[in-house]
Design an enzyme around this catalytic site. Structure first.
Site, PDB file in Angstrom:
ATOM      1  N   GLU A  35      -8.976   8.184   5.824  1.00  0.00           N
ATOM      2  CA  GLU A  35      -7.835   7.592   6.522  1.00  0.00           C
ATOM      3  C   GLU A  35      -7.605   8.264   7.876  1.00  0.00           C
ATOM      4  O   GLU A  35      -8.552   8.614   8.580  1.00  0.00           O
ATOM      5  CB  GLU A  35      -6.614   7.622   5.603  1.00  0.00           C
ATOM      6  CG  GLU A  35      -6.866   6.853   4.292  1.00  0.00           C
ATOM      7  CD  GLU A  35      -5.646   6.658   3.441  1.00  0.00           C
ATOM      8  OE1 GLU A  35      -5.715   6.860   2.228  1.00  0.00           O
ATOM      9  OE2 GLU A  35      -4.596   6.270   3.979  1.00  0.00           O
ATOM     10  N   ASP A  89       0.843  -1.198   0.000  1.00  0.00           N
ATOM     11  CA  ASP A  89       0.000   0.000   0.000  1.00  0.00           C
ATOM     12  C   ASP A  89       0.879   1.249   0.000  1.00  0.00           C
ATOM     13  O   ASP A  89       1.852   1.332   0.746  1.00  0.00           O
ATOM     14  CB  ASP A  89      -0.890  -0.031   1.256  1.00  0.00           C
ATOM     15  CG  ASP A  89      -1.888   1.095   1.278  1.00  0.00           C
ATOM     16  OD1 ASP A  89      -2.663   1.184   2.243  1.00  0.00           O
ATOM     17  OD2 ASP A  89      -1.906   1.891   0.320  1.00  0.00           O
TER      18      ASP A  89
END
Ligand code: GLC
Length: 617
Positions: free
Chosen positions: A534, A341
């Protein structure tokens, strides 16, 4: 020395010179042949020539033969590739870091992504298609014409594109517990992505949310491993069942492993609190919770699994060979490819070379490179030369990626622009259905359903007339948008369209209604969280803003009954206030089709949603 011997010596010198000259000429000729590829290629020969002119399109080679199995085609292609070409397949490059499109061929890049918000000049379906098509054309200039994976985050529709259907975020789908609905939404999302040339989506998120303070709760289907597994599997099936003239879309189960179980205060990102944090669950606890949905995604043949930015017992999962190889490969039998990621391989590392070696050897097959692919390529060449990464490991990773490309139809499908597939009536109807199925009644003193003939209704609140708020983040921009500048229906408009012609609906953002308006029979406050993505959504105590609470109080003063509709990515602490409200509805982040809320408010649809996560009231 005698004359004879002198003459003999002269003769010898002539012969030696002749041999050297002929030898050199022969070598030059061989190089020339090799360069112009006239020599018969042996499978193992290492060519480094990329065809810049685009004249080297290979034809009729076994890997291009549709009659062969994907394994046979993968083996053939792999056997033809140079080390540089194989390394290129392991790179997933963020498109904004490519300043010279020729680098795609020069480095043999195998995959590009648009990070959230990384849009084309013209952020339209046509603009997206042209951007992806241009990148693909660069890839076909390579010696073996290996097509690119082009990936985006399409976690609640292909919402990078204004006009795409914005489906409810996963937490609302978790409340629906409707696997068929999730499968249909995933299929529609793949269709809208494919319409713009995209062939890979970083969805579904199958994290299991444990802590409501986490900024990514809404991206998950909730905290029940069984529900998350069922819906995650349906999502992979939906995405990967789409087939557009042979061209499919690859799904990504993320974020392996334990990303939803990090601990507050453990984030390795100085701006965050819990996102990108550390997990201290035992092996068995991890297996019984966080691992379960990945088993389900593997059963659905997910083409890829993304490794999270979290740590387990202080070590990055990205470096954890036990999890990435022993568990994922040898126990669960995952056959797709593992992608890291964002900047996860290098984040907080002092030695980027060693970090890369560790990640690849642990089991990362493709490295997401948001900023720098050249260093990656050079480091990989170095690691292979000095044996820090074996040729076998490089081949294994390359094989997994190529196989996924064959299975996704990249070599056989046709890139078709279908802008008309974006935001269709059918998809919006599906999204509206999902909104209705996602609503959860948290309290109801026999107020809902509201009669469509109610004489007077006041509507107020920050989320009543704001498609940006009702959509949440990962909508056009990473952190979402504000206002009504993308197509859709606000919750307010849904209410206005639903009631009878005799009903008077008045709206005020902050519940400032004229004295002359008198009392409303029903006051509906639509409030909640502003978009966040996030770690920017990590918060110590999720609750309503003071502005929202003030709006509800003002509305209550001018309404006989008050209904509170909460638009949020997670449970909010409303314990001290809920007693003053006659009804409370969790609407989560419904997306572009806000009319789905009115369907339930006014009884056209029943409440079917159940909490996908604990909400203390
Ligand atoms: C982000 C997210 C991940 C997303 C990726 C690409 O950091 O953690 O979910 O798919 O980057 O945008």
């Amino acid at each position: 020395m005698s004359k004879v011997s002198k003459a003999h010596l002269r003769e010898m010198k002539k012969i030696i010179l002749t041999v050297i000259t002929v030898g050199l000429a022969g070598m030059m000729f061989s190089f020339a042949l090799a360069y112009f590829e006239l020599l018969p290629k042996t499978r193992s020969e290492q060519y480094v020539v990329f065809c810049q002119s685009g004249t080297c399109h290979p034809k009729d080679l076994p890997y291009q033969d549709h009659a062969l199995s994907f394994d046979e085609r993968t083996d053939d292609l792999l056997s033809r590739m140079t080390t540089t070409e194989k390394i290129g397949q392991l790179a997933l490059v963020e498109k904004n870091s490519i300043h010279n499109p020729e680098d795609i061929a020069r480095y043999g890049l195998g995959a590009l992504l648009s990070g959230a918000g990384a849009k084309p000049e013209s952020n339209t379906a046509e603009g997206w298609f042209q951007m992806v098509k241009d990148f693909q054309e660069q890839a076909t200039k390579t010696r073996l014409s290996i097509p690119l994976f082009y990936g985006v985050d399409a976690i609640h529709g292909h919402t990078n594109v204004p006009g795409a259907t914005v489906f409810p975020h996963a937490i609302g789908l978790g409340a629906s517990k409707d696997a068929d609905l999730v499968r249909d939404i995933a299929y529609a999302t793949a269709k809208e992505a494919a319409a713009t040339g995209v062939n890979w989506v970083y969805s579904p998120n199958v994290d299991i949310a444990q802590d409501m303070r986490w900024g990514r709760v809404y991206e998950t289907f909730g905290s029940d491993p069984s529900n998350v597994s069922t819906l995650g599997k349906a999502s992979v099936e939906g995405i990967q069942s789409f087939d557009n003239e042979g061209l499919k879309v690859a799904a990504t189960a993320k974020h392996y492993l334990g990303n939803g179980a990090t601990e507050w205060g453990s984030s390795t990102n100085k701006d965050f609190k819990i996102d990108q944090g550390n997990v201290t669950l035992s092996d068995i606890a991890l297996r019984q919770t966080q691992l379960t949905p990945f088993r389900a995604a593997i059963e659905a043949n997910a083409q890829s699994i993304m490794v999270g930015l979290n740590q387990w017992n202080g070590e990055k999962v990205i470096f954890n060979k036990y999890l990435l190889t022993d568990v994922l490969r040898n126990e669960l039998g995952f056959k797709g490819f593992v992608v890291s990621d964002w900047y996860g391989v290098y984040e907080n590392e002092t030695d980027n070379y060693q970090a890369l070696v560790k990640a690849i050897n642990a089991g990362v097959d493709m490295v997401m490179l948001p900023f720098d692919y050249k260093t990656f390529s050079n480091d990989m060449q170095r690691a292979l030369k000095n044996g820090d990464i074996s040729k076998e490991r490089l081949d294994e990773a390359t094989r997994r990626i190529l196989k996924a490309k064959f299975e996704t139809g990249l070599f056989d499908g046709v890139l078709l622009e279908q802008a008309s597939d974006i935001g269709t009536i059918e998809h919006r109807a599906l999204a509206q259905k999902a909104v209705s199925e996602s609503l959860v009644s948290l309290k109801n003193n026999k107020v809902v359903p509201i009669s469509k003939k109610t004489p007077k209704i006041f509507v107020a609140g920050s989320a009543a007339n704001n498609i940006g708020m009702q959509s949440g983040a990962w909508t056009v921009e990473w952190q979402g948008i504000d206002g009504n500048w993308i197509p859709g229906t606000t919750i307010l408009k849904g209410i206005q369209d639903k009631v009878s012609s005799s009903t008077k609906v008045e709206y005020s953002l902050v519940a400032d209604f004229a004295e002359t308006s008198g009392l409303a029979d029903i006051g509906i406050a639509v409030i909640g969280e502003r978009p966040y993505a996030e770690g920017w959504g990590d918060i110590e105590s999720p609750t309503l803003s003071s502005e929202d609470l003030m709006t509800i109080a003002k509305l209550k003063r001018v309404s006989k009954k008050v209904v509170v509709v909460i638009v949020s990515g997670r449970p909010l602490n409303i314990k001290d206030f809920v007693k003053d409200w006659d009804a409370v509805i969790a609407a989560w982040l419904p997306g572009s089709e806000g009319q789905g809320v009115a369907d339930v408010l006014f009884g056209d649809k029943p409440f079917v949603g159940v909490l996908p996560i604990i909400w203390d009231l």
